[in-house]
Scaffold this motif. Sequence first.
Motif, mmCIF file in Angstrom:
data_model
loop_
_atom_site.group_PDB
_atom_site.id
_atom_site.type_symbol
_atom_site.label_atom_id
_atom_site.label_comp_id
_atom_site.label_asym_id
_atom_site.label_seq_id
_atom_site.Cartn_x
_atom_site.Cartn_y
_atom_site.Cartn_z
ATOM 1 N N LYS A 19 0.738 -1.183 -0.359
ATOM 2 C CA LYS A 19 0.006 -0.357 -0.131
ATOM 3 C C LYS A 19 1.166 1.563 -0.048
ATOM 4 C CE LYS A 19 -4.203 -2.072 2.358
ATOM 5 N NZ LYS A 19 -4.872 -1.996 3.310
ATOM 6 N N LEU A 20 2.272 1.047 0.971
ATOM 7 C CA LEU A 20 2.679 2.326 0.613
ATOM 8 C C LEU A 20 3.669 2.709 -0.321
ATOM 9 C CD1 LEU A 20 4.300 4.330 2.993
ATOM 10 C CD2 LEU A 20 6.144 2.578 3.751
ATOM 11 N N GLU A 30 -3.372 6.834 6.838
ATOM 12 C CA GLU A 30 -4.515 5.757 7.042
ATOM 13 C C GLU A 30 -4.209 5.241 8.649
ATOM 14 O OE1 GLU A 30 -6.704 4.693 3.412
ATOM 15 O OE2 GLU A 30 -5.120 3.314 4.319
ATOM 16 N N VAL A 31 -2.277 5.590 8.563
ATOM 17 C CA VAL A 31 -1.703 4.522 9.414
ATOM 18 C C VAL A 31 -2.102 5.605 10.499
ATOM 19 C CG1 VAL A 31 0.301 3.574 10.633
ATOM 20 C CG2 VAL A 31 -0.602 2.432 8.250
ATOM 21 N N TYR A 32 -1.754 6.718 10.499
ATOM 22 C CA TYR A 32 -1.523 7.198 12.126
ATOM 23 C C TYR A 32 -2.846 7.339 12.219
ATOM 24 C CZ TYR A 32 0.056 11.726 14.557
ATOM 25 O OH TYR A 32 0.050 12.099 15.442
ATOM 26 N N GLU A 72 10.824 10.267 2.490
ATOM 27 C CA GLU A 72 11.711 10.120 0.873
ATOM 28 C C GLU A 72 9.813 10.451 0.197
ATOM 29 O OE1 GLU A 72 12.986 7.052 -2.283
ATOM 30 O OE2 GLU A 72 14.861 7.721 -0.592
ATOM 31 N N ILE A 73 9.596 9.485 0.845
ATOM 32 C CA ILE A 73 7.620 9.382 0.807
ATOM 33 C C ILE A 73 6.897 10.637 0.365
ATOM 34 C CG2 ILE A 73 5.552 8.845 0.809
ATOM 35 C CD1 ILE A 73 7.363 5.618 0.703
ATOM 36 N N THR A 74 7.335 11.528 1.650
ATOM 37 C CA THR A 74 6.603 12.060 1.902
ATOM 38 C C THR A 74 7.609 13.553 1.219
ATOM 39 O OG1 THR A 74 5.327 11.608 3.953
ATOM 40 C CG2 THR A 74 5.540 14.051 3.158
#
Length: 83
Positions: A19-20, A30-32, A72-74
């Motif tokens: 999903k990431l 969602e995880v947060y 990095e994703i952010t």
Amino acid sequence: MVFAGLLGAGFECFGSQEKLRTRPLEHLFEVYVQVNREAESDERVRSAAAEFFRRLERREERALALWRQFREITVDEYKRIYE
């Protein structure tokens, strides 16, 4: 401390690398949200978050690698959005 620990511990419990890759920011959000909900009533979740943060402070490679991945994703997603 709160954000880093909660997100790291939350991802270890509820996260998915698949999903990431497909929905990076949405999945982190969602995880947060899920880990925050759990932390409200579960001391073990709060303890896991504090422990994840301690692992970051001790520069444990696995914790740092996960946090670097989130960063990095952010950054990549926000660059894409702002372009």
